[in-house]
Every structure is written in C-alpha cells, then in structure tokens.
Design an enzyme around this catalytic site. Structure first.
Site, PDB file in Angstrom:
ATOM      1  N   HIS A 115       0.857  -1.010   0.177  1.00  0.00           N
ATOM      2  CA  HIS A 115       0.032  -0.146   0.173  1.00  0.00           C
ATOM      3  C   HIS A 115       0.940   1.485  -0.179  1.00  0.00           C
ATOM      4  CE1 HIS A 115      -3.510  -2.161   2.310  1.00  0.00           C
ATOM      5  NE2 HIS A 115      -3.243  -3.017   0.732  1.00  0.00           N
ATOM      6  N   HIS A 147      -8.895  -2.317  -5.227  1.00  0.00           N
ATOM      7  CA  HIS A 147      -8.015  -3.064  -3.804  1.00  0.00           C
ATOM      8  C   HIS A 147      -7.113  -4.124  -4.914  1.00  0.00           C
ATOM      9  CE1 HIS A 147      -5.619  -2.949   0.094  1.00  0.00           C
ATOM     10  NE2 HIS A 147      -5.403  -4.316  -0.605  1.00  0.00           N
ATOM     11  N   ASP A 180      -3.078  -2.894  -5.045  1.00  0.00           N
ATOM     12  CA  ASP A 180      -1.980  -4.321  -4.487  1.00  0.00           C
ATOM     13  C   ASP A 180      -1.206  -4.241  -6.222  1.00  0.00           C
ATOM     14  OD1 ASP A 180      -2.794  -4.009  -2.338  1.00  0.00           O
ATOM     15  OD2 ASP A 180      -3.440  -6.399  -1.966  1.00  0.00           O
ATOM     16  N   HIS A 230       0.039 -11.946  -4.913  1.00  0.00           N
ATOM     17  CA  HIS A 230       1.159 -11.009  -4.239  1.00  0.00           C
ATOM     18  C   HIS A 230       2.178 -12.019  -4.925  1.00  0.00           C
ATOM     19  CE1 HIS A 230      -0.494  -8.173  -2.063  1.00  0.00           C
ATOM     20  NE2 HIS A 230      -1.160  -8.702  -1.449  1.00  0.00           N
TER      21      HIS A 230
END
Length: 328
Positions: free
Chosen positions: A83, A242, A246, A269
């Site tokens: 973030h 969101h 990311d 991720h």
C-alpha cells in the site's frame, strides 16, 4: 508518436511521519518517509534493529508473498509493503528512505489513502538525474492455472484487473486505471483490503491478523451477501479496486516506472512476484529508456539496455533474474 512526461527524478520535499498498528502483530508502528539521494530508489530501514541496514524495495528482496508482500534478508524483514509503495509510485516519488520501528508497515485504514495524503502533505522535490523507464516492446505473459497476468506495449502505464467469486457481494468485477496521481487518488487509493470473517478468525487463532478490525479490513459476512462493516463499501466494486492497488504497489518492485498495459485475472502477491520474474527474464520484450530532457520518449527508438548507473542501485531489476521468495 511521442509521449511527454516529466523527465526528472523526484524525492520528497520534507520528511513526514505517521503511527499505526501492524495488521498481523497488532503492535504500534512508527513510520517516517524521508527525502533520499537521486538514483537511490526506495529503501526501508528498521530502526528497532541495530545495526540497521537498507532493504531495497526491489523484487530481488522479496522473501514472502503469503497474505502480503514481504521484503528483506535473513536478519531484517519488512512486510505489508504494497500500500505504501503504491502511494509512492502514484505520486511520482522515485527516491525515498522509509524508517519504521517494527516488522510491518502500519495497516492504517486498510487502504493507501493515509499514505497518499501523507506524501501529498510533503510535496515532491525535483532532482538532477533523469528518469529511466522500462518500456515494454512485446507482450509478456505469466499463467498459473486459471490465474494469469500479462503486459503489452502501451503509451503510458495502465492496469486492468479482474476477479471472479461465487459470493453475491463480489461476483465478477473488472476495473482499469491509467495511473496518475489524480486517478490514483480518486479511483483506488481509498479501496481497502478484505477477507472472509471466518478467515480472520482462523488467523487470530494462529497468532496472525492481531491488528485487524472493522476499521482497517472489509469483513465479508458468513452469508456472502454483505459486509460486516457498518459503513458498508466505499465503492460498489471496492474489492477489485483494492486488487489493482496491490498490483500497482507490487510492480513498483521492478525498480522503475513502466510503459505498458498490465492485465491481471484472479491474481495475488505470489503471481505478481512471478510475473516480475517473467519480465526480468524476457529482455527481448523491453527496453530501458532514459527520458529526454524535453520530457519526450519516442515510441520507436533504439536505446541502450545498460540500466546501471554510478551507484549501481537504481533500476536493479536486471541483477538477479532467478530470484525466488523464501516462502510463497
């Protein structure tokens, strides 16, 4: 065709600080973002560990991609970096030193908005060195089962994300963003991290997510039709926004701005990390371009692929194309 951008590198105008809690430890974290020399990139410093040493915000330093992106080495790690890195990327900060006194970047409200506003309050300072940009010239793809991510040539930096859930509250969501400070601030900076309430309970039972509350996480109800947060969602499609946030933060670990259009489907991720590896391993599909003094990048040009400068630290994505996270 020519793309005009600001040719110079930037750092912060002044140091700024904040305090919050770590999402998993629940511990108070004090964090400062400070100006840094040109060509140094983004570096983290753990002030609670002595002697301290810089941890470069770079894909070679990724050690874990479970739940969040963690960078570091055997002695020092910094987790939940995405973030803050997204906010720095969006605001156009090339060089900064980040000091924190815990293992985690504070979660704040679960979005990048507090960091973005903090950086805006500092302003940015022009430096003497020119930007170097990773310009995609041919498509690059990474697939992992039904999850996929690719990048193709584009006159700017655009990110498109798509997710697909059975849950009524999420279902299929898709969102695209041409990255700029204005678009980032208006469209995705406020989008918060999310999870199923029973997953949070399981993490609590395992000594994780100790700092998570309805003030910093969207908790999806057991019935999958609503969220537990009293104020509801900030956007109808906050979940995919969101995810795009990311992705912007994770891809900043390539170490430089990107010219290309990223398309991601159901990724997280771990896929972002392996995608950066795929980019670094495909030098025939990109060029490293130093922006000209007038701010132009000719879209068709021959450029040197020498990305090393006098410090050897800027644009280090060529250093280790076989990097693996310690756990993913």
């Amino acid at each position: 065709m020519t793309l005009h951008i600001d040719p110079y590198q930037y750092t912060l105008q002044k140091s700024v600080s904040c305090c919050g809690v770590g999402l998993h430890s629940g511990r108070t974290v004090n964090l400062s973002i400070k100006p840094a020399p040109e060509d140094s990139g983004i570096r983290f410093f753990r002030t609670d560990i002595q002697p301290t040493e810089p941890i470069q915000a770079h894909m070679d330093m990724v050690v874990d991609t479970r739940l969040a992106t963690t960078i570091g080495n055997e002695r020092i790690q910094v987790s939940t970096t995405e973030h803050l890195l997204a906010a720095l990327k969006a605001f156009g900060i090339d060089n900064a030193e980040i000091e924190l006194d815990s293992r985690e970047v504070p979660i704040m409200d679960g979005s990048a908005e507090p960091f973005f506003q903090l950086i805006k309050s500092s302003g940015k300072k022009k430096q003497k060195s020119f930007k170097k940009i990773l310009k995609i010239t041919q498509p690059i793809h990474y697939d992992d089962g039904e999850k996929s991510i690719s990048i193709s040539p584009y006159n700017g930096f655009k990110v498109t994300g798509e997710i697909c859930f059975d849950d009524t509250v999420i279902q299929n969501q898709k969102f695209s963003l041409d990255l700029s400070p204005e678009n980032f601030g208006q469209e995705i900076s406020k989008a918060r991290t999310f999870g199923y309430v029973e997953q949070v309970e399981e993490l609590w039972a395992n000594g994780l997510a100790l700092g998570s509350t309805l003030d910093n996480v969207i908790a999806i109800h057991w019935n999958r039709k609503s969220v537990l947060n009293e104020d509801g969602l900030r956007f109808d499609d906050e979940f995919i926004r969101h995810k795009v946030l990311d992705l912007v933060g994770d891809l900043s670990l390539l170490g430089c701005p990107i010219l290309g259009h990223v398309n991601a489907y159901k990724t997280g991720h771990t896929e972002h990390f392996h995608f950066m590896k795929a980019i670094a391993a495909s030098p025939h599909c990109w060029e490293v371009v130093e922006v000209q003094k007038n701010g132009s990048i000719p879209i068709q040009m021959n450029v040197s692929k020498n990305s090393q400068n006098k410090t050897g630290t800027f644009l280090p994505f060529l250093n280790n194309r076989d990097a693996q996270p310690a756990a993913a």
